[in-house]
Design an enzyme around this catalytic site. Sequence first.
Site, PDB file in Angstrom:
ATOM      1  NE  ARG A  34      72.751  35.159  68.141  1.00 48.10           N
ATOM      2  CZ  ARG A  34      73.481  36.465  68.182  1.00 48.10           C
ATOM      3  NH1 ARG A  34      74.476  36.417  68.288  1.00 48.10           N
ATOM      4  NH2 ARG A  34      72.496  37.332  68.463  1.00 48.10           N
ATOM      5  CB  THR A  35      71.678  28.921  64.684  1.00 55.13           C
ATOM      6  OG1 THR A  35      71.713  29.279  66.279  1.00 55.13           O
ATOM      7  CG2 THR A  35      72.187  27.598  64.587  1.00 55.13           C
ATOM      8  CE  LYS A  62      49.615  23.329  48.536  1.00 55.62           C
ATOM      9  NZ  LYS A  62      50.494  23.405  47.442  1.00 55.62           N
ATOM     10  NE  ARG A 100      66.791  27.692  66.353  1.00 53.57           N
ATOM     11  CZ  ARG A 100      67.728  27.960  67.305  1.00 53.57           C
ATOM     12  NH1 ARG A 100      68.823  27.189  67.187  1.00 53.57           N
ATOM     13  NH2 ARG A 100      67.390  28.392  68.419  1.00 53.57           N
ATOM     14  CG  HIS A 147      71.671  24.809  70.304  1.00 53.67           C
ATOM     15  ND1 HIS A 147      72.026  24.478  69.140  1.00 53.67           N
ATOM     16  CD2 HIS A 147      71.290  26.130  70.298  1.00 53.67           C
ATOM     17  CE1 HIS A 147      72.269  25.486  68.162  1.00 53.67           C
ATOM     18  NE2 HIS A 147      72.008  26.553  68.967  1.00 53.67           N
TER      19      HIS A 147
END
Lengths: 337, 337, 337
Positions: free
Chosen positions: C70-71, C99, C120, C153
């Site tokens: 969604r975001t 790695k 995010r 957020h």
Amino acid sequence: MQQFQGGPMLNNRPRHILRSDQFDREFLDYLYSLVNLIRRYDKSKEGLLYLQSLLPHVRGMLYFTQPSTRTFMSFHSACSILGVKTSEIRDSATSSEKKGESIEDSLRTFSSYVDLIVMRSPEAGLCERIATLLDSTPRPVPIINAGSGPDEHPTQALLDIYTLRRSFKGNQIDGKKICMVGDLKRGRTVRSLSRLLANYHDVSITFVSPEQFRIEQDLRDCLTNKAVPFTETTDFEGAIQDADAIYMTRIQDEWDEHSESSSVDHSDFCLHYDHLDSIKEDCVIMHPLPRRDEIDPKIDADPRAKYWRQERNGMWVRVALIAILMGVDHQVMLPEL
Amino acid sequence: MQQFQGGPMLNNRPRHILRSDQFDREFLDYLYSLVNLIRRYDKSKEGLLYLQSLLPHVRGMLYFTQPSTRTFMSFHSACSILGVKTSEIRDSATSSEKKGESIEDSLRTFSSYVDLIVMRSPEAGLCERIATLLDSTPRPVPIINAGSGPDEHPTQALLDIYTLRRSFKGNQIDGKKICMVGDLKRGRTVRSLSRLLANYHDVSITFVSPEQFRIEQDLRDCLTNKAVPFTETTDFEGAIQDADAIYMTRIQDEWDEHSESSSVDHSDFCLHYDHLDSIKEDCVIMHPLPRRDEIDPKIDADPRAKYWRQERNGMWVRVALIAILMGVDHQVMLPEL
Amino acid sequence: MQQFQGGPMLNNRPRHILRSDQFDREFLDYLYSLVNLIRRYDKSKEGLLYLQSLLPHVRGMLYFTQPSTRTFMSFHSACSILGVKTSEIRDSATSSEKKGESIEDSLRTFSSYVDLIVMRSPEAGLCERIATLLDSTPRPVPIINAGSGPDEHPTQALLDIYTLRRSFKGNQIDGKKICMVGDLKRGRTVRSLSRLLANYHDVSITFVSPEQFRIEQDLRDCLTNKAVPFTETTDFEGAIQDADAIYMTRIQDEWDEHSESSSVDHSDFCLHYDHLDSIKEDCVIMHPLPRRDEIDPKIDADPRAKYWRQERNGMWVRVALIAILMGVDHQVMLPEL
């Protein structure tokens, strides 16, 4: 601009970018002067829009069945800079291949949608096989090898040379001493870079590695054939002192067969902050990245550390390669800049 | 151009592309003349830029919770050709769905960001359910079904018909004998294609399959209702001799319930190089791909093999469908080309 | 237009969007008037093309190592609207990190290809750490926090406030009674939103939750410090009656340590269709989504349900934030519209 109006033209235009040994000195010189011109467009919105106007009608596919976020992002950005619209595969296999389709059919399918394919795969030689196949069809498209298993990663070698060239005074690689450090047995960047360096005069190479990770015999043979002088040593601190460039690499333990990496002490093959006093004042420090502990992050701020620029150079070199393959290199003029 | 200035107009403009039975002959004729016009733009940078100028302000979502690289790439390219900016879902479920969101909420969310949704899912009937839901909201967006489980794949059928049409002399499908081969029980492309063929006159179909993979009763009923003559046989070599088109398909073993595919010998239902002598000189060979061993790759070079063009045709048909849904089909004129 | 010609200018232009407490009332007012202007461009193809002309030369990276479709889609669309070309990471880790590369190196690498990073991640504080790191390099790029683990957020809070503002008569938040419902202990949206509401006058908050999911002490302290009156209750039906806005949230069971959610009966904290009669006629119903059973889908059609608009508002708020960070907010004029 003079480079194009009266200057060097590219005589042998490649149709694909497959192996680092397909490039000669003429190509390298042409490529790098093109890169320098392209970078000038990056200074303004107008310049960037001009670059985007070169290939907005072109669709490219990034076929990455061997994941590599870094290389993927670099090519993705390069396409974007030229206006190329991209489609992506970033999985180990496409869904069709899971249904039993051959890789040849899979790529021929994708080639029917796009005008350019950038491919990275774990399979040695795949790019050349696909390039040959597509060349036999009514609608061939150029292929760029973005890493094919253990054997080739030609665009990495090209960006390494560009970074060396740009970092040395007078853009002069001829006559330089290059020191390559780390896992020289399994790192393909060292192999490709060494071979490309044979295009320059009087370059000498020192290979520094743990005994277990020395270069392979095929590379020794190649350098001997091309009359590139080289030495091999385990003495890191001795070797870096008079180097004009130090090319660090990490231990490639993803190729371990029975965790041999863990039994090797590589702590003597790391560049520490203290080493900065003992290397040349204008030494060029490079690394193909990702790094682990081979280079202390405190070194990042030193002006001799070029690995972050090396990243960004990679993007510009890829822009130039795509421009050449798609035949718009001559439009990279600087009319009014 | 005449097609639009005085020619056929589309009376019943669809709001969504959901099922292959929503198309009538008028729509097919209109669609394919549009595809032919669109392809002319592909000849030049100017033409392609014109197509891109039609929908650059539109955002589309490719919601592919049933992976299909081939169909995904085809739609992705089609969007790109019209300038549509795309967002992608290529996972079996979105992260919100994993948190317990209904598929309806999930798609209504995405619909709030975009102007068009192309969806492929394993769930039969989902596209229609979502189309109905969105039509009840203040901001409905068109839905294109890119494959919904075992039941529908309407754009595949449309591209198959287009390829037949384009490959036959005079673009004439009426009166042709079509031979469909392989796993006819579980392959949805055969079902959709057969139904769409009912829009043409005097077409007859021969279904060739192992006993275990014959067509289902519902398709027999449908063809009988629409008065399309058909026969069923296991005699591959007999059936292909007088066929105007041979449509090969693979065994769909991903639908096996107890590995029934492995107990079936399908080797008599493969097209070998030797067969080329026994089929018509202008026979059209097609395959929805991916293929396994149903068609010998040596056949690819034969001019009768149309499956690679079929791929690329799919992209153009999808361009035309999007243009119709978004109402820019009338702008697909050819002012000066 | 007046907003810019003689109206408010932004004095403290942020370089990054990291935490919801970095915004003051002046910024909020500026941001929201910008959002309103931007939305006017959405009405026509010309308007949308103008927005796309603002940042077509800019490349952005969406680095989503904590998946959130969604975001992600909201930011992806926001970039697209401004012409920003995006690269995506939507995996839990990049291949380089696998790695052994540090996240710092990984992001510094990506920053060398792009001009903006939206990130995010599940790690609290990571965005700020990366912003600080990049600010120390020769080529810093702005960072937008699109959710950092349990702590912040900020763009969600900004879009929530925008939706409240736009839904209330006269765009007036001052003096309103806001009721927040659900898992208030673990939902970060409630925390960020409550803090941002402290920028408005005479707002009072009622927190409604099961005993086990009450707000945490740090939020109580924060609101007390800022003199925002609030109450806590388990009486859902009582609380919603005189609320000007009801902000529903779901139980965040992904944070369960020993499936505590399953032992809590949250059925009394759901909004049913019958409740519509008992709430205010102009009450604003919101939800950050995804929802489960907290809001009956039958409520979607009620004009007081604003959660679907809230989704779309999120996209426009993000457009405005990117415009501000990239310095093109002043070009968001309305010359002739």
